[in-house]
Design a protein around this motif. Structure first.
Motif, PDB file in Angstrom:
ATOM      1  N   UNK A  37       5.402  -9.669  -1.314  1.00  0.00           N
ATOM      2  CA  UNK A  37       6.034  -8.545  -2.011  1.00  0.00           C
ATOM      3  C   UNK A  37       5.174  -8.035  -3.159  1.00  0.00           C
ATOM      4  N   UNK A  38       4.242  -8.867  -3.648  1.00  0.00           N
ATOM      5  CA  UNK A  38       3.343  -8.461  -4.729  1.00  0.00           C
ATOM      6  C   UNK A  38       1.946  -8.943  -4.370  1.00  0.00           C
ATOM      7  N   UNK A  39       1.085  -8.009  -3.985  1.00  0.00           N
ATOM      8  CA  UNK A  39      -0.220  -8.365  -3.440  1.00  0.00           C
ATOM      9  C   UNK A  39      -1.168  -8.945  -4.483  1.00  0.00           C
ATOM     10  N   UNK A  40      -0.970  -8.645  -5.750  1.00  0.00           N
ATOM     11  CA  UNK A  40      -1.835  -9.188  -6.797  1.00  0.00           C
ATOM     12  C   UNK A  40      -1.366 -10.564  -7.244  1.00  0.00           C
ATOM     13  N   UNK A  41      -0.071 -10.703  -7.489  1.00  0.00           N
ATOM     14  CA  UNK A  41       0.459 -11.947  -8.027  1.00  0.00           C
ATOM     15  C   UNK A  41       0.647 -13.033  -6.979  1.00  0.00           C
ATOM     16  N   UNK A  42       0.810 -12.662  -5.724  1.00  0.00           N
ATOM     17  CA  UNK A  42       1.122 -13.642  -4.676  1.00  0.00           C
ATOM     18  C   UNK A  42      -0.069 -13.994  -3.786  1.00  0.00           C
ATOM     19  N   UNK A  43      -1.249 -13.492  -4.147  1.00  0.00           N
ATOM     20  CA  UNK A  43      -2.495 -13.825  -3.450  1.00  0.00           C
ATOM     21  C   UNK A  43      -3.599 -13.993  -4.502  1.00  0.00           C
ATOM     22  N   UNK A  48     -16.800  -8.528  -5.150  1.00  0.00           N
ATOM     23  CA  UNK A  48     -17.453  -7.331  -4.612  1.00  0.00           C
ATOM     24  C   UNK A  48     -17.589  -6.234  -5.666  1.00  0.00           C
ATOM     25  N   UNK A  49     -17.182  -6.519  -6.890  1.00  0.00           N
ATOM     26  CA  UNK A  49     -17.238  -5.517  -7.936  1.00  0.00           C
ATOM     27  C   UNK A  49     -16.189  -4.431  -7.780  1.00  0.00           C
ATOM     28  N   UNK A  50     -15.044  -4.780  -7.178  1.00  0.00           N
ATOM     29  CA  UNK A  50     -13.991  -3.803  -6.888  1.00  0.00           C
ATOM     30  C   UNK A  50     -12.709  -4.207  -7.604  1.00  0.00           C
ATOM     31  N   UNK A  51     -12.026  -3.240  -8.168  1.00  0.00           N
ATOM     32  CA  UNK A  51     -10.751  -3.477  -8.841  1.00  0.00           C
ATOM     33  C   UNK A  51      -9.597  -3.294  -7.851  1.00  0.00           C
ATOM     34  N   UNK A  52      -8.463  -3.969  -8.089  1.00  0.00           N
ATOM     35  CA  UNK A  52      -7.316  -3.840  -7.178  1.00  0.00           C
ATOM     36  C   UNK A  52      -6.815  -2.407  -7.019  1.00  0.00           C
ATOM     37  N   UNK A  53      -6.980  -1.577  -8.052  1.00  0.00           N
ATOM     38  CA  UNK A  53      -6.503  -0.191  -7.925  1.00  0.00           C
ATOM     39  C   UNK A  53      -7.332   0.624  -6.936  1.00  0.00           C
ATOM     40  N   UNK A  54      -8.498   0.128  -6.562  1.00  0.00           N
ATOM     41  CA  UNK A  54      -9.343   0.831  -5.593  1.00  0.00           C
ATOM     42  C   UNK A  54      -9.360   0.129  -4.241  1.00  0.00           C
ATOM     43  N   UNK A  55      -8.269  -0.562  -3.933  1.00  0.00           N
ATOM     44  CA  UNK A  55      -8.191  -1.276  -2.656  1.00  0.00           C
ATOM     45  C   UNK A  55      -6.818  -1.079  -2.031  1.00  0.00           C
ATOM     46  N   UNK A  56      -6.798  -1.102  -0.720  1.00  0.00           N
ATOM     47  CA  UNK A  56      -5.548  -0.992   0.020  1.00  0.00           C
ATOM     48  C   UNK A  56      -5.440  -2.168   0.976  1.00  0.00           C
ATOM     49  N   UNK A  57      -4.217  -2.451   1.392  1.00  0.00           N
ATOM     50  CA  UNK A  57      -3.967  -3.523   2.358  1.00  0.00           C
ATOM     51  C   UNK A  57      -3.279  -2.941   3.584  1.00  0.00           C
TER      52      UNK A  57
END
Length: 222
Positions: A94-100, A109-118
């Motif tokens: 339910x929360x891709x940042x907190x639960x993974x 990879x030098x990438x922030x979560x705001x620039x990624x999709x699942x």
């Protein structure tokens, strides 16, 4: 993409259903946050849900690996498979940042979560077995097994930083009289449908979002 570390995400499997007609269909749903989502530098493939006749364990791996290859070939974005991150909870995410640990993985990879999709996808088959009359070479008559199958593919796309939905794609295809297996593929008609669906997903995301290609940074210790 190496090292199997991802735990299984609990998903509901589809039941076997009977079909009568042949055809295909496609539907797309766009969510409000799609208009606000920033450019995409990485695509994370969540553990897929697969359920089809004569399914082997390697075919689940092949399912997401083929999708990863399609993203790489068509867009050049960084692609992270289910074996490159860890899920820290049981059940549905339910929360891709907190639960993974995706934030840590993306940082390599030098990438922030705001620039990624699942992408969470499903590939399922429901079928029924029947019989059809045949005439043998010696002129005798008999019955041969025949399957009617319904293939269904769906892909739900989420923004990793907020876990908000962006897009959903669904496709289905009814087929009767399945193709014969080959030495390389036990289910060629299913493979053909799946790859067509992957292409459709990549095309949809390319038209709806800004996918930023780039050479990934070397892995760093964190």
């Amino acid at each position: 993409m190496t090292g199997c570390r991802c735990t299984t995400i609990l998903l509901t499997l589809a039941a076997c259903l009977a079909m009568t007609a042949c055809g295909h269909g496609k539907s797309v749903k766009r969510y409000e946050y799609l208009k606000e989502a920033p450019s995409v530098q990485a695509v994370v493939i969540l553990q897929p849900e697969c359920y089809f006749r004569k399914m082997a364990s390697y075919q689940v791996y092949q399912t997401w690996n083929d999708l990863a290859a399609e993203f790489t070939r068509r867009t050049g974005v960084v692609v992270i498979g289910p074996d490159e991150y860890r899920v820290l909870v049981k059940g549905l995410l339910t929360n891709l940042v907190q639960e993974t640990d995706l934030e840590v993985v993306l940082r390599k990879y030098g990438i922030k979560p705001q620039n990624a999709i699942a992408v969470r996808m499903t590939l399922t088959e429901s079928w029924q077995q029947g019989e059809r009359a045949i005439v043998n070479e010696d002129g005798s008559r008999g019955l041969a097994a025949e399957f009617e199958s319904k293939f269904e593919y769906s892909a739900d796309v989420y923004h990793i930083d907020t876990s908000r939905p962006l897009l959903s794609l669904a496709k289905e295809h009814n087929v009767r009289g399945l193709q014969l297996p080959t030495s390389a593929d036990a289910r060629p008609e299913l493979t053909e449908f799946a790859r067509s669906s992957y292409q459709g997903l990549v095309e949809l995301l390319s038209s709806e979002m800004k996918l930023t290609a780039g050479k990934p940074l070397a892995h760093l210790d964190v």
